[in-house]
Design a protein around this motif. Sequence first.
Motif, PDB file in Angstrom:
ATOM      1  N   ARG A  33       0.734  -1.187  -0.103  1.00  0.00           N
ATOM      2  CA  ARG A  33       0.057   0.088   0.120  1.00  0.00           C
ATOM      3  C   ARG A  33       0.822   1.263   0.078  1.00  0.00           C
ATOM      4  O   ARG A  33       1.851   1.425   0.824  1.00  0.00           O
ATOM      5  CB  ARG A  33      -0.866  -0.081   1.242  1.00  0.00           C
ATOM      6  N   PHE A  34       0.571   2.055  -0.923  1.00  0.00           N
ATOM      7  CA  PHE A  34       1.194   3.325  -1.052  1.00  0.00           C
ATOM      8  C   PHE A  34       1.052   4.215   0.332  1.00  0.00           C
ATOM      9  O   PHE A  34      -0.077   4.461   0.505  1.00  0.00           O
ATOM     10  CB  PHE A  34       0.964   4.335  -2.462  1.00  0.00           C
ATOM     11  N   LEU A  35       2.383   4.812   0.602  1.00  0.00           N
ATOM     12  CA  LEU A  35       2.282   5.755   1.847  1.00  0.00           C
ATOM     13  C   LEU A  35       2.634   7.007   1.775  1.00  0.00           C
ATOM     14  O   LEU A  35       2.050   7.924   2.009  1.00  0.00           O
ATOM     15  CB  LEU A  35       3.302   5.072   3.105  1.00  0.00           C
ATOM     16  N   MET A  36       3.990   7.236   1.003  1.00  0.00           N
ATOM     17  CA  MET A  36       4.317   8.571   0.725  1.00  0.00           C
ATOM     18  C   MET A  36       5.380   8.661  -0.385  1.00  0.00           C
ATOM     19  O   MET A  36       5.927   7.493  -0.718  1.00  0.00           O
ATOM     20  CB  MET A  36       4.970   9.315   2.059  1.00  0.00           C
ATOM     21  N   LYS A  37       5.616   9.752  -0.712  1.00  0.00           N
ATOM     22  CA  LYS A  37       7.072   9.995  -1.722  1.00  0.00           C
ATOM     23  C   LYS A  37       7.601  11.341  -1.523  1.00  0.00           C
ATOM     24  O   LYS A  37       7.032  12.032  -0.739  1.00  0.00           O
ATOM     25  CB  LYS A  37       6.114  10.035  -3.117  1.00  0.00           C
ATOM     26  N   PHE A  38       8.719  11.389  -1.739  1.00  0.00           N
ATOM     27  CA  PHE A  38       9.480  12.666  -1.897  1.00  0.00           C
ATOM     28  C   PHE A  38      10.494  12.860  -2.844  1.00  0.00           C
ATOM     29  O   PHE A  38      10.726  11.455  -3.397  1.00  0.00           O
ATOM     30  CB  PHE A  38      10.083  13.018  -0.485  1.00  0.00           C
ATOM     31  N   GLY A  39      11.004  14.027  -3.447  1.00  0.00           N
ATOM     32  CA  GLY A  39      11.842  14.131  -4.327  1.00  0.00           C
ATOM     33  C   GLY A  39      11.179  14.534  -5.687  1.00  0.00           C
ATOM     34  O   GLY A  39      10.230  14.085  -6.200  1.00  0.00           O
ATOM     35  N   GLU A  65      18.643  21.222  -3.086  1.00  0.00           N
ATOM     36  CA  GLU A  65      18.520  20.441  -1.967  1.00  0.00           C
ATOM     37  C   GLU A  65      17.252  19.819  -1.985  1.00  0.00           C
ATOM     38  O   GLU A  65      16.221  20.125  -2.133  1.00  0.00           O
ATOM     39  CB  GLU A  65      18.687  21.324  -0.768  1.00  0.00           C
ATOM     40  N   GLY A  66      17.557  18.436  -1.643  1.00  0.00           N
ATOM     41  CA  GLY A  66      16.215  17.457  -1.699  1.00  0.00           C
ATOM     42  C   GLY A  66      15.680  17.201  -3.070  1.00  0.00           C
ATOM     43  O   GLY A  66      14.722  16.433  -3.150  1.00  0.00           O
TER      44      GLY A  66
END
Length: 341
Positions: free
Chosen positions: A214-220, A226-227
């Motif tokens: 189950r998908f929870l989160m993403k980043f980038g 930065e990041g």
Amino acid sequence: MTTQVLGITLQPSHTIGRAEFSGPGFRNPVAMARGADDLIYVVSRSYEYRPDGKRVTICTIGEDYVGEFARGVTTAGEGEASSADGSLIWPTAIALDREGNVYVADEWLNRISIFTGEGAYLSKWGTPGSGNGEISNPSGLAFDQDDNLYLVDSENHRVQRFTWDGKYLSQFGRKGNGDGEFNMPWGIAIDRHGDIFIADWRNDRIQKFAPDGRFLMKFGTSGAGEGELDRPTGVAVDKDGYIYVADWGNDRLQVFSARGEYVTQTTGDGAISKWGKDKLDANSEMWQERDIAQGLERERQFWGPVAVAVDDDDNVFVVESARSRIQIYRRQLPTFFGGRL
């Protein structure tokens, strides 16, 4: 260079490795796994014209050479790629089960090869294709707490879960750029809660999933700030939830909080390794050549960091394929009157 932002510090420790086709050294390493005691296992991909450099090297964190196995040649001799049992052609990833057995993914052979911790060949499994349990260009490998193996099925843009002996259990993901979708995923990490982190290579992001997919989160997002990420290849999560990303295209390691917030980064602090010094000491002319060489300061920097690993002793390992080495950092949390905050 010591980097500190929002409290966490990455302190350079030392460098392991030198470029060798056999013996003490690596040849285009692509992944590593932390073993019991002081051991690490490093898988080298080498070159097509030198398959003898394809191997798994066993050494200690202190750079003591222990041995190697899974040499990428046939019984016919050097220079000939092999598909024989226990051989490697395009290795991509390595993982250890709870018994200390070693699993190596090969994206040319579309199979997983299994060895003992001492390097004796045990078995293999894997069927090319796109159906349930079939694989195409496997990359990242990681075991969960139940000793089930999660495999990043890169060309099929998904993650599959198998038993240790290759029995298909489940899968999640498909091609795309939406939540829970992938485009050529590569690295994988599983944290202490069983949650799964995937380096979504062509989508320039990290995605997090529950153990059931189950998908929870993403980043980038794509970029060099930065990041931001440019073709992330490796991901690791430490005991306190900090997330480490091998930002391959940007030649750096970035660290994020458990919520995916940017924390800090480093672009490398490489030094001459013990193995490297031994080789230079054996030939004084090589030291003289280094003394007159231009641009040696660039040796300190990462060049295409391809994988990252962490251990419970606060060590952070960054694998550099192009420089045939591993840079090791010590992760330090802030202290207050002698105790951690």
